[in-house]
Design a protein around this motif. Structure first.
Motif, PDB file in Angstrom:
ATOM      1  N   HIS A 635      51.536  39.937  34.085  1.00  0.00           N
ATOM      2  CA  HIS A 635      50.390  40.229  35.056  1.00  0.00           C
ATOM      3  C   HIS A 635      49.656  38.919  35.400  1.00  0.00           C
ATOM      4  N   GLN A 636      49.685  38.067  34.674  1.00  0.00           N
ATOM      5  CA  GLN A 636      48.924  36.757  34.961  1.00  0.00           C
ATOM      6  C   GLN A 636      49.737  36.234  35.987  1.00  0.00           C
ATOM      7  N   GLN A 639      48.926  38.110  39.186  1.00  0.00           N
ATOM      8  CA  GLN A 639      47.749  37.903  39.631  1.00  0.00           C
ATOM      9  C   GLN A 639      47.400  36.678  40.416  1.00  0.00           C
ATOM     10  N   GLN A 686      48.988  46.040  27.171  1.00  0.00           N
ATOM     11  CA  GLN A 686      48.445  47.274  27.788  1.00  0.00           C
ATOM     12  C   GLN A 686      49.405  48.327  27.991  1.00  0.00           C
ATOM     13  N   SER A1030      42.279  36.799  31.786  1.00  0.00           N
ATOM     14  CA  SER A1030      42.599  37.320  33.173  1.00  0.00           C
ATOM     15  C   SER A1030      41.666  38.469  33.550  1.00  0.00           C
ATOM     16  N   HIS A1031      40.961  39.068  32.310  1.00  0.00           N
ATOM     17  CA  HIS A1031      40.078  40.042  32.750  1.00  0.00           C
ATOM     18  C   HIS A1031      38.713  39.473  32.855  1.00  0.00           C
ATOM     19  N   ASP A1032      38.188  39.863  34.042  1.00  0.00           N
ATOM     20  CA  ASP A1032      36.849  39.268  34.358  1.00  0.00           C
ATOM     21  C   ASP A1032      36.092  40.241  35.009  1.00  0.00           C
ATOM     22  N   CYS A1082      34.908  36.371  24.029  1.00  0.00           N
ATOM     23  CA  CYS A1082      34.481  36.616  25.564  1.00  0.00           C
ATOM     24  C   CYS A1082      33.685  35.565  26.022  1.00  0.00           C
ATOM     25  N   ARG A1098      34.557  36.562  31.199  1.00  0.00           N
ATOM     26  CA  ARG A1098      36.075  36.589  30.883  1.00  0.00           C
ATOM     27  C   ARG A1098      36.494  36.781  29.614  1.00  0.00           C
ATOM     28  N   SER A1099      37.608  37.828  29.222  1.00  0.00           N
ATOM     29  CA  SER A1099      37.865  37.927  27.951  1.00  0.00           C
ATOM     30  C   SER A1099      39.409  38.492  28.124  1.00  0.00           C
ATOM     31  N   PRO A1102      40.384  44.087  28.469  1.00  0.00           N
ATOM     32  CA  PRO A1102      39.817  44.555  29.583  1.00  0.00           C
ATOM     33  C   PRO A1102      38.377  45.225  29.559  1.00  0.00           C
ATOM     34  N   ASP A1106      32.594  44.286  30.184  1.00  0.00           N
ATOM     35  CA  ASP A1106      31.882  45.538  30.663  1.00  0.00           C
ATOM     36  C   ASP A1106      30.723  45.904  29.822  1.00  0.00           C
TER      37      ASP A1106
END
Length: 1119
Positions: A635-636, A639, A686, A1030-1032, A1082, A1098-1099, A1102, A1106
């Motif tokens: 996935h990275q 992306q 995931q 990658s999750h931001d 995070c 970023r963490s 996912p 949030d």
């Protein structure tokens, strides 16, 4: 092309009738539509569309093209795109038309943009300024168009730019603007719920809006909110009931009526909300009874929309706390549907009956013959829904008949979605209710044969896992495996060219694993059959790998049979097959290695698997130190590939600090290797998204709908269901007057009904108010190692009181005993260690470990299993202090903690709690206070957490709590998956001196902030981690502008309130780090952006950015 589409496209030129030159424009579009519809082949259509697209490309490139002409080109481009032809050259011109044109041109431009562009399209960034300008326009039409575009195609990253303007539109004087603003916020909540958390109060204003349209729009948001957390909106039950009463009473304007039915879709939304609020809540359900009764009475069965309302009414009545009168009326309504001669109503009745039998299985008995007739119905959807109904009422007595009906239907079914759906249900029933081994294996063979390659992999995996893990009885497991081996050998000896790949894979695995159990079978014969299967040209490469692996297991001392196969596979183009052949070659040369790698008959749980590949950590570290590129997950890589091709969609520019840009790390680094945050080098992957097909309505089959005359028993009037029910004497008279053929058919149907509905009579444990207890499954799997054990295992554990507190606590934690009911207290004797504290005025003695031997005459608690830790309370005699935190152990008093809050109380017992923040866990401390002068015995506290892991537990069971004393128990908790808030529920039970047993219920809420701890890293380490995540999430937060240094003051507030670590502050930018207790970090990059603080989080998880963003917003808003 259908007539509807042709009429719709022909009507599009009506948009231009009010403009100069409309005749020419209209004729151009009409001519295109007419030319398309008159063509006779696809080739002619392609040639015509190429000419049309070429002509449009020349027109949009011409500097003399006017806005009116561009508007007509956009409509033609939309038509071409609808037919599947690429008109991407017009996308940028659609944006220009929305930016520069008048009202009509802007309308067409916005329409084209919403049809052409998706949420992730790179050109969408060019539309942001135009939308912002139109949202601030005084022209209502422009504002409406901008709100429509925002609600349809704006992505998550662009929400902060338009959210304040959309929020302001909630107070606009025009109702159409308020309605569209509510719908836009609903879209924002669906894609980024944490970004609209602060305006939930304004949702309530929309619910109370004087315009019914705005109020109706707000129900979409509330339906979603209540689905996620119904307890938070119980106070709105009365408001929703009042709204439905006004709707049913016809108080809304006539414009909301549809076929003289007042606001039917509004009624359906409210009924769905009722079903969520009234579930397991008697007080809320009582408020709904009257309006539900009125809805049933007023919804006369004269139109499709009223049928939809009745259907939702029935579902709601059976979902909320029951009322006998309403249940009777709902059952009568279902009967009217099921007995209707109309196909649509019969389908709706079966759908409702399928839902209702989950609560009352005996309701199906009233319509036995109708359900039997539906099995032979000419309509495909009726048959399918009837089988779904039979699946819901399956038990151990009727499983063979129902499974046979399902398989008969599947053999003639040609719809892929239905096959996938039903074969999964057949496999589930076979595993749960199989009467014997032979029936189970034969049924699963039918499942694999019928399902074919459409079969979901879960069905195959569950079957193989059942064979591998077995049950508690080894003899039964061996019998099942022996029968499977014999069955598959017979299949392979026949013609297996037509068998699906999944079936061949299952047979290969079973024969390779268990064929040695059948002593009468020669292993050489099995190897020959598998080799023959491997030589078939029809099998796939994946199946060849399965077969080769089975041969690897069987080839010990039989290598002469597979030499030719190894030679042929050694030069195969498939790398997996070539590698497996090499492994088989090496194993065949070393019998000891073969026996060690593939031990025959080894239990499944004896194999240790290191899924994280931690033994490679040293090698990876050396390779990275030598300059090797770090591994990037797929996935990275994907992306980064997209980021190279796409434009930047970030709301503000991001410049790395000087200290970060000078770092030597230029690529993503593994946080595990750089900081050592986790001892496990594997990341939790995931789950891949899967298509959920259950409940999706299918269009009519390729043969179309073939209506046939129904039998007299089914064709009755809906309004007179009583006419269908005959007395026993009338039935006998009717049977005597029937011809022999009809009598035989009726007897066959009655016999089938007795087989299908067996076990649903009065002797069943099913009641109208609850669901029957499911019988134990046919095959009981063994519990997995280190997993929760069954409740039966808890009662079989040794009650030896000499166990250490650590071992018994572990047994409690891993025994899933938190969810079990207390057993009868039993007397026990032994040495119990406890801390005893005495209060003497304001001074208290220090904690002291005292070992007391309990008297035989004292009954101690034996609750929740025999391995429970019995810990006497930390008690304060005579009275307890005003500050309960004084009772905390010495090692906890110095730790940061929350205030003490009350959980529940009665005349005898009071419970309070506080949170203590350890570095390694969160301690939920519960103070149990005896409010009486007499002792209380057998005190037990049970807590249930959703989404949390209990690391340790102490002091939740107390044998005796003296009068006016306090006991302290605490739970050490960890959060695995980040959530904004987590609720817990609990009960405390105790016994008074009079022998009366009482229990109290309580609940509470924990949030992500309780599980956040400071992550101390250097600036260089921060840079390495930042590039590896990658999750931001990006968002603008409140900046404390009244301070001398706003950035430092804001970060200090977040640092103190949320346990964040400020890594560095460089000019107008700040670097902040924190981690979840589970070890997931995070990172926050903060930058002053005018009067706001632009934050980028970023963490690797996912949901974590949030959650932290939500608490940052809340903290700054309250400061």
């Amino acid at each position: 092309m259908s007539d509807v589409v042709e009429k719709t496209l022909t009507a599009l030129p009506g948009l231009f009738d009010s403009q100069t030159g409309a005749a020419k424009i209209t004729n151009r579009l009409k001519q295109l539509v007419k030319s398309i519809t008159e063509l006779t082949s696809k080739h002619e259509e392609e040639n015509l569309m190429k000419q049309e697209l070429s002509s449009m490309k020349e027109q949009v490139a011409s500097p003399n093209t006017t806005m009116i002409q561009m508007k007509e080109i956009m409509v033609r481009a939309m038509y071409c795109e609808m037919l599947g032809y690429d008109a991407s050259f017009t996308y940028i011109h659609a944006i220009k038309l929305a930016q520069q044109g008048g009202v009509l041109e802007k309308r067409v431009g916005y329409l084209a943009v919403t049809l052409f562009l998706s949420e992730g399209h790179e050109l969408l960034l060019l539309l942001v300024n135009t939308v912002l300008k139109d949202l601030q326009s005084t022209n209502l039409i422009e504002v409406c168009m901008a709100l429509t575009v925002v609600a349809q195609i704006f992505p998550k990253d662009m929400i902060p730019a338009v959210l304040p303007l959309v929020e302001d539109k909630l107070s606009h004087p025009k109702e159409i603007i308020r309605r569209k603003a509510v719908l836009a916020l609903y879209k924002f909540y669906l894609i980024a719920p944490n970004q609209v958390q602060h305006i939930h109060g304004k949702f309530r204003m929309a619910l109370c809006d004087k315009d019914p349209g705005v109020m109706t729009s707000s129900l979409h948001i509330y339906l979603q909110l209540i689905r996620e957390s119904p307890d938070d909106y119980k106070d709105l039950t009365g408001s929703f009931v009042t709204i439905l009463k006004q709707v049913v009473g016809g108080k809304l304007p006539i414009d909301f009526n549809y076929h003289n039915v007042p606001a039917p879709w509004l009624q359906i939304q409210l009924l769905r909300i009722f079903s969520l609020l009234g579930r397991n809540d008697q007080s809320a359900s009582e408020l709904m009874y009257d309006v539900l009764d009125e809805s049933l009475r007023r919804a006369e069965m004269n139109h499709n929309i009223t049928y939809a309302i009745l259907f939702e009414c029935v579902k709601t009545i059976y979902t909320i706390s029951p009322k006998a009168e309403l249940l009777e009326k709902a059952a009568r309504c279902i009967g009217n549907f099921v007995l209707s001669p109309k196909i649509n109503l019969k389908y709706l009745g079966l759908k409702a009956l399928t839902y209702v039998v989950q609560h009352d299985t005996k309701l199906a008995l009233q319509h036995q013959m109708t359900i039997i007739e539906c099995l032979d119905h000419s309509d495909f959807t009726i048959k399918r829904e009837t089988l779904e109904l039979l699946f819901r009422i399956t038990n151990a007595q009727n499983v063979t008949v129902i499974v046979e009906k399902m398989l008969d239907f599947l053999r003639v079914c040609s719809d892929d979605h239905t096959i996938v759906h039903l074969v999964g249900k057949v496999a589930e029933l076979a595993e749960k209710f199989a009467p014997d081994n032979s029936w189970f294996i034969q049924t699963m063979n039918d499942v694999f044969s019928i399902g074919g390659d459409l079969l979901q992999q879960d069905v195959v995996n569950n079957f193989l896992r059942l064979l591998a893990e077995g049950s508690d009885c080894k003899e039964d497991d061996d019998q099942l495996r022996l029968y499977a081996v014999g069955s598959y050998l017979n299949v392979l000896k026949g013609n297996c060219f037509h068998l699906p790949q999944h079936f061949l894979q299952v047979m290969s695995w079973v024969l390779g694993e268990y064929s040695h159990l059948q002593e009468s079978v020669d292993q050489r014969e099995v190897i020959c059959l598998l080799t023959k299967l491997q030589d078939q040209k029809t099998i796939s490469s994946v199946t060849r790998v399965w077969v080769l692996f089975a041969l690897t297991k069987l080839s010990e001392d039989q290598t002469d049979l597979i030499l030719d196969l190894l030679e042929s596979l050694s030069s195969s183009q498939d790398t997996v097959l070539r590698q497996q052949a090499q492994e088989l070659h090496h194993l065949s040369q070393d019998s000891q290695l073969h026996e060690w790698v593939l031990p025959r008959g080894a239990p499944w749980d004896s194999v240790e698997v290191d899924s994280s590949l931690s033994f490679l950590d040293g090698y990876v570290s050396e390779a990275l130190a030598a300059g090797a590129a770090p591994y990037k997950p797929p996935h990275q890589r994907q992306q980064e590939l997209c980021e190279e091709r796409a434009l930047s969609l970030e709301p503000y520019g991001f410049n790395l600090p000087v200290s970060l840009s000078s770092c030597s790390i230029t690529d993503r680094q593994s946080p595990t290797l750089s900081l050592g945050l986790s001892g496990n080098s594997a990341e939790l992957s995931q789950k891949a998204g899967t298509l959920i097909l259950e409940g999706v309505k299918r269009v009519w089959g390729k043969d179309g709908y073939l209506p046939q005359k129904e039998t007299t028993g089914e064709a009755v009037q809906v309004e007179e269901p009583a006419a269908v029910l005959q007395t026993s004497g009338q039935q006998v008279a009717a049977e005597r007057s029937e011809p022999p053929d009809l009598s035989q058919q009726r007897e066959d149907k009655q016999q089938l009904a007795s087989s299908l509905f067996v076990g649903l009579g009065a002797q069943s444990s099913t009641s109208l108010l609850g669901q029957s207890e499911a019988p134990p499954p046919r095959f009981r799997r063994k519990p997995r190692p280190h997993a929760s054990s069954s409740s039966s295992g808890a009662s079989e554990r040794s009650s030896d009181s000499s166990h250490s507190s650590r071992s018994t606590a572990d047994g409690f934690l891993y025994g899933s005993l938190l969810e079990e009911e207390p057993t009868t207290p039993k007397p026990s004797s032994g040495v119990i260690k406890h801390n005893h504290i005495r209060a003497n005025g304001p001074e208290q003695n220090k904690d002291a470990d005292v070992a007391l031997e309990t008297d035989r005459g004292v009954n101690t608690s034996h609750i929740l299993g025999s391995d429970m830790v019995l810990v006497h309370p930390n008690t304060i005699q005579d009275k307890y202090p005003a500050d309960l935190t004084e009772l905390l152990p010495a090692d906890l008093k110095e730790l940061p903690r929350s205030d003490v809050i009350s959980l529940t109380s009665d005349l005898s017992l009071s419970l309070s709690s506080c949170r203590v923040f350890r570095d390694e866990s969160l301690l939920l401390v519960i103070f149990i206070s005896n409010c009486t002068d007499t002792a209380i015995t057998d005190v037990a506290v049970q807590l249930t957490f959703e989404g949390l892991e209990t690391v340790s537990l102490r002091g939740n069971v107390i044998g005796c709590l003296e009068g006016r004393s306090v006991s302290v128990c605490h739970y050490a908790l960890m959060m695995k998956d980040p959530q904004t808030s987590v609720s817990f529920t609990g009960t405390v039970s105790y016994q008074t001196q009079a022998g009366q047993t009482n229990s109290l219920l309580f609940s509470g809420t924990l949030c992500t902030a309780d599980f956040i701890r400071r992550l101390v890293v250097t600036t260089e380490e921060y840079g390495k981690l930042w590039l590896s995540f990658s999750h931001d999430v990006k968002q603008n937060l409140k900046l404390l502008t009244d301070a001398e240094d706003p950035l430092r003051a804001t970060l200090n507030v977040l640092k103190e309130m949320l346990q964040l670590h400020v890594v560095d502050i460089i000019g107008s930018e700040g670097l902040v780090a924190c981690s979840l207790l589970s070890g997931a970090p995070c990172l926050l990059h903060c930058r002053v952006n005018g009067v706001a603080l632009a934050v980028w989080l970023r963490s690797p998880l996912p949901a974590l950015p949030d959650c932290i963003l939500y608490h940052c917003q809340k903290t700054l808003a309250e400061h």
